[in-house]
Design a protein around this motif. Structure first.
Motif, mmCIF file in Angstrom:
data_model
loop_
_atom_site.group_PDB
_atom_site.id
_atom_site.type_symbol
_atom_site.label_atom_id
_atom_site.label_comp_id
_atom_site.label_asym_id
_atom_site.label_seq_id
_atom_site.Cartn_x
_atom_site.Cartn_y
_atom_site.Cartn_z
ATOM 1 N N PRO A 146 0.842 -1.205 0.000
ATOM 2 C CA PRO A 146 0.000 0.000 0.000
ATOM 3 C C PRO A 146 0.879 1.257 0.000
ATOM 4 O O PRO A 146 2.024 1.223 0.442
ATOM 5 N N ILE A 147 0.304 2.357 -0.484
ATOM 6 C CA ILE A 147 1.028 3.638 -0.453
ATOM 7 C C ILE A 147 0.719 4.268 0.897
ATOM 8 O O ILE A 147 -0.252 5.011 1.041
ATOM 9 N N TYR A 148 1.541 3.974 1.870
ATOM 10 C CA TYR A 148 1.202 4.382 3.240
ATOM 11 C C TYR A 148 1.104 5.891 3.402
ATOM 12 O O TYR A 148 0.358 6.378 4.238
ATOM 13 N N TYR A 149 1.880 6.618 2.595
ATOM 14 C CA TYR A 149 1.811 8.067 2.747
ATOM 15 C C TYR A 149 0.488 8.628 2.215
ATOM 16 O O TYR A 149 0.208 9.804 2.369
ATOM 17 N N SER A 154 -10.892 4.324 3.995
ATOM 18 C CA SER A 154 -10.058 3.459 3.152
ATOM 19 C C SER A 154 -9.557 2.290 3.992
ATOM 20 O O SER A 154 -9.531 2.368 5.224
ATOM 21 N N ALA A 155 -9.190 1.224 3.309
ATOM 22 C CA ALA A 155 -8.552 0.090 3.994
ATOM 23 C C ALA A 155 -7.567 -0.548 3.022
ATOM 24 O O ALA A 155 -7.851 -0.667 1.827
ATOM 25 N N ASN A 170 -11.542 -0.516 -2.560
ATOM 26 C CA ASN A 170 -10.229 0.038 -2.227
ATOM 27 C C ASN A 170 -9.192 -0.257 -3.310
ATOM 28 O O ASN A 170 -8.173 -0.890 -3.063
ATOM 29 N N LEU A 171 -9.452 0.207 -4.499
ATOM 30 C CA LEU A 171 -8.541 -0.013 -5.612
ATOM 31 C C LEU A 171 -8.062 1.312 -6.186
ATOM 32 O O LEU A 171 -8.889 2.149 -6.594
ATOM 33 N N ASP A 172 -6.764 1.467 -6.210
ATOM 34 C CA ASP A 172 -6.132 2.644 -6.819
ATOM 35 C C ASP A 172 -6.652 3.955 -6.219
ATOM 36 O O ASP A 172 -6.716 4.970 -6.899
ATOM 37 N N ASN A 173 -7.006 3.888 -4.953
ATOM 38 C CA ASN A 173 -7.500 5.067 -4.236
ATOM 39 C C ASN A 173 -6.508 5.429 -3.133
ATOM 40 O O ASN A 173 -5.724 4.576 -2.709
ATOM 41 N N TYR A 190 -7.012 6.109 -9.304
ATOM 42 C CA TYR A 190 -8.202 5.842 -10.124
ATOM 43 C C TYR A 190 -7.875 5.801 -11.619
ATOM 44 O O TYR A 190 -8.626 6.330 -12.445
ATOM 45 N N LYS A 191 -6.769 5.163 -11.975
ATOM 46 C CA LYS A 191 -6.376 5.153 -13.386
ATOM 47 C C LYS A 191 -7.392 4.390 -14.235
ATOM 48 O O LYS A 191 -7.542 4.650 -15.415
#
Lengths: 711, 185
Positions: A155-158, A290-291, A320-323, A534-535
């Motif tokens: 995950p992109i934690y930032y 988000s999760a 929770n995809l690409d968000n 959200y690509k």
């Protein structure tokens, strides 16, 4: 070429390959730190890399074997002789039309790593241990989302917002990082109000920092999250709008049919987490903005394909995809091709795990690389003849390492080794080296060029980093990339028409309007700084055959495995009486696992700055029943291996489990041999000897191991 | 009193030991060529404390360098006058040229942080990166901390920062130049 100052380059003490600054004074690397233009952090392993660079044990000249394989006896030879030996062996196999019997075990630093290019031109395969760790998750990305098969895809934690959930499932990102900044990013997210939930049979620093630690039975994560998904779907707490828009028609109905009986109560009996906690987490997920779930690595289970599929179902039904705060969907950095690009051979047709008498068993196996775990089997069956190994240590890292060592030592009726030729290139003595016919001294990351743009880890492909030589190489060490490029120029000149590695990378960098010089002038980085969100909305589709999210893996319908099994790995469900404990092998931040670098790095084996032993960890409740005390020497035995070591009693492990730290056991090198330790892979079965138990969808082999412990 | 200090946020320290190696590299404490495990000097170490029984556990991690004591026992013990507390910074410094290698300081240090160079016969320890901090830089351990658990500055200012963040000072652990803080339970 070399200059003093703080020079931007890249660390290579582990596969995360963080961007760093090296402080060079009078031609010596004095200290190192994270590159602030990247994510600015560097970990203890990276900091200790200087000790590897200047170790007196560095390999400094080519050597060839003079005794039998396994004896580790060598004599020094020239580079000319080493090149001639390799070329002669490679040409002989190629001329027989058996190029596919060549494998190169390595970690590719990019999708166009020059070594990989050579292997493709030759008609062989690269093999890595990567499928051990992440095949389930990679295949889930491919099957469900049609996404580029990234490696670890953290995950992109930032990007995790306030109140977002960060779920670590059997995963230790503080000890096995995607980037040195990950621990900071997780703690920063916590400070802004995100929640950290750790699902893990052992209590590690991540659990110590967690808002909620959920001890779980190893391998129970598929059932646990099926219970969560069941509750979300049956209580209408899922993201219906997202599913209606993006999931393939009919899949949600099939999912409901499949999941209706996977109730929290029923799943609780498998994963040993109370149903109330499964429901509690489901409710938290439903309320959170988000999760994300970070999983796979530090603890590896044998039901990874099942877990990978459950993981993708969870992400889809919660949207929770690409968000921000969810699961990123990386792409491949658009580097320019260096034409003509060699076409790789057909893995499905010629890969060595498909060429034996049981090949039809693996017709569904769909992974993108050759897994190393079938190497021993392939050698025994005559399907693997030349083995190159660079920056890897299969004599220790291979599951069923004993079977691997036996296979590379096996001879045919004429007294010839079944594996015709084995080359190892390394920077420090490795265990694997003992079986090599040829040992080549490699250069460290401080002595070599490398262009890194694989979407491994934490850059999600939107970046490239330049590793550059900052000091002169020691002795006659040559970067293996250049050795292989030279071989390529001799054998396949049409594919190696470029001058050298630097020119090769220059051509590639043209794809993003960059060059080596521009990177060197700009902090060693190309990084527009976003993975993008959200690509799929921009594309208005997913890259699956249907253009939608495909939850039903119907490519496995004929073996009735289109939906995930909630059961524990098969290995955990048998021989329970004989082997009552589940083995949990995990990693720490102080070590570089089985890589030769940390085995012989004095700082990483020092008790103050590293770790000098791997005791056998057991909960006092279990120890009392067995009459075992702290400090006792005990035997730990599995169905296929046995080791002996000292006991450490700890409350930090779930009763019924035995914990050991991965990354020990080397018998070569002065530093390594000081340690009191053993190699966990001695206990783990060789995949080739347990083919009947393989996940035929192509999941992980035997990392799920039961053991017994006795004095 | 002037006292430069380091504040350790125990909500953020994960015990990763990055500071130990960065400190050694910076202060040239490692002979990369020949040092063996167990014999490498260090100016900072990682400690931890776990409490409870499965599954009700908690664990804290922290780092422990020289505390630069207000009345430093090492300085009092040193008969050659090699150790002093710097008036401008509050840092306790060992003058290697004056050190006679008597090791009295090592015997008296309550925190066991003083190292001894047998080859060159002098005692040495954390000087809070004196050569950096007098020119406006942070100590190396603070700069490179993997999780930004460490912060540096004047003691009173660090205390105010802790208060502003809602952190409690762990008084029984903290001493002259080291402040340990944590969120209230």
């Amino acid at each position: 070429m070399y200059e003093d100052g703080w020079i931007p380059t890249v660390c290579y003490q582990c596969k995360a390959e963080c961007s760093i600054l090296a402080h060079v004074q009078n031609g010596i690397v004095q200290e190192v730190k994270g590159n602030p233009r990247a994510r600015g952090k560097m970990c203890v392993k990276g900091m200790a890399g200087i000790t590897s660079l200047y170790s007196k044990e560095r390999l400094t000249h080519p050597m060839k074997r003079v005794g039998e394989r396994g004896e580790g006896k060598f004599e020094q030879i020239s580079w000319d002789e080493a090149m001639e030996i390799m070329e002669t062996k490679l040409r002989a196999l190629h001329e027989k039309g058996e190029g596919h019997k060549f494998t190169y075990s390595m970690f590719p630093h990019s999708a166009s790593d020059p070594k990989w290019r050579f292997v493709n031109a030759y008609g062989g395969f690269i093999s890595t241990g990567l499928p051990h760790c992440d095949s389930g998750k990679i295949m889930a990305h491919l099957h469900t989302f049609g996404c580029f098969p990234n490696h670890h895809i953290a995950p992109i934690y930032y990007s995790v917002p306030k109140d977002g959930l960060m779920i670590l499932s059997g995963r230790h990102p503080f000890g096995c990082m995607d980037d040195a900044c990950v621990a900071k990013d997780i703690l920063d997210a916590k400070e802004r109000g995100a929640k950290l939930i750790v699902i893990d049979p052992i209590f590690r620093p991540e659990a110590a920092k967690a808002d909620w630690w959920i001890p779980i039975k190893p391998g129970g994560d598929a059932s646990f999250f099926l219970g969560v998904c069941n509750y979300l779907l049956l209580n209408n707490l899922y993201n219906k709008e997202f599913c209606d828009k993006w999931v393939r028609e009919g899949d949600m109905e099939k999912l409901l049919d499949f999941i209706v009986d996977k109730t929290p109560e029923k799943m609780s009996s498998i994963c040993e987490v109370p149903a109330a906690d499964i429901i509690k987490l489901a409710k938290m997920v439903a309320e959170a903005p988000s999760a994300c779930i970070d999983a796979f690595k530090s603890i590896m289970y044998g039901n990874a394909m099942d877990w990978g599929q459950v993981w993708s179902i969870f992400l889809v039904i919660t949207g929770n995809l690409d968000n921000p705060g969810g699961q990123p969907m990386p792409e491949l950095t658009p580097m320019a091709p260096v034409n003509p690009v060699p076409t790789p051979p057909d893995l499905k047709e010629l890969g060595y795990h498909r060429t034996g008498p049981n090949r039809e068993k693996f017709d569904h196996y769909n992974f993108i690389l050759e897994p190393t775990w079938y190497a021993a089997q392939a050698i025994k069956e005559g399907n693997l003849k030349i083995f190159f190994a660079t920056e890897c240590n299969p004599a220790l890292s291979e599951m069923g390492a004993a079977a691997w060592r036996e296979a590379v030592s096996m001879k045919d009726d004429d007294g010839n080794y079944m594996l015709d030729f084995f080359m190892v290139s390394e920077i420090l003595p490795s265990e694997t080296m003992k079986w090599a016919d040829l040992v080549l001294p490699d250069q460290t990351n401080y002595e070599r060029w490398e262009l890194l743009y694989m979407p491994w880890w934490y850059n999600y492909s939107h970046g490239a980093a330049l590793c550059r030589p900052v000091v002169k190489p020691v002795g006659e060490a040559r970067h293996t990339n250049n050795v292989i490029i030279e071989l390529g120029k001799h054998m396949f000149p049409e594919f190696f028409a470029f001058k050298d590695d630097v020119e090769y990378y220059d051509i590639e960098l043209g794809g993003v309007g960059m060059s080596i010089d521009k990177l060197m002038e700009n902090g060693g980085m190309w990084s527009p700084g976003t993975a993008g969100f959200y690509k799929y909305k921009d594309k208005k589709k997913f890259d699956t055959p249907s253009g939608k999210i495909e939850l039903d893996w119907n490519m496995y319908a004929d073996i009735n495995q289109q939906w995930p099994s909630p059961e524990l790995p098969l290995e955990y469900r048998k021989d329970e009486e004989k082997f009552p404990f589940i083995l949990v092998n995990f990693r720490t931040i102080f070590l570089n696992n089985t890589g030769a670098w940390s085995h012989n790095n004095a700082q990483l084996r020092d008790p103050v700055s590293g770790l000098d032993s791997n005791p056998i960890m057991i909960n006092p409740v279990d120890a009392n029943k067995l009459g075992i005390s702290e400090g006792d020497t005990v035997f730990l035995e599995s169905a296929t291996g046995k080791v002996s070591s000292i006991v450490q009693l700890t409350e930090k492990i779930k009763p019924g489990c035995i914990g050991i730290i991965h990354g020990f056991g080397q018998t070569v090198g002065q530093v390594a041999t000081l340690c009191s330790s053993f190699n966990d892979n001695e206990l783990i079965a060789d995949a080739g000897s347990h083919l009947d138990e393989q996940d035929l969808r192509g999941g992980e082999a035997h990392v799920s191991t039961r053991v017994t412990i006795y004095k | 009193m002037k006292q430069l200090s380091i504040m350790v946020d125990m909500d953020r320290c994960i015990g990763c030991k990055t500071c130990v190696v960065a400190c050694r590299n910076h202060h040239n404490l490692v002979n990369h060529r020949s040092h063996m495990p167990g014999e490498i000097p260090f100016y900072i170490k990682v400690e931890s404390q776990a409490e409870g029984t499965f599954p009700h556990l908690k664990e804290d991690f922290w780092v422990s360098p020289c505390k630069h004591c207000k009345t430093a026992p090492c300085a009092t013990a040193c008969e050659s006058g090699a150790i002093r507390k710097d008036a401008q910074t509050g840092i306790v410094l060992i003058d290697q040229d004056k050190c006679t290698g008597a090791k009295k300081c090592i015997e008296k240090c309550p925190y066991d942080v003083i190292q001894f160079n047998a080859e060159k016969n002098y005692a040495h320890k954390c000087n809070m990166c004196y050569d950096r901090v007098i020119h406006g830089q942070e100590p190396v351990c603070v700069e490179i901390c993997l999780t930004d658990a460490l912060s540096f500055g004047e003691k009173e200012i660090l205390k105010m920062q802790a208060q502003a963040k809602g952190k409690e000072i762990i008084k029984k652990m903290s001493s002259q130049s080291i402040i340990y803080v944590k969120s209230a339970p």
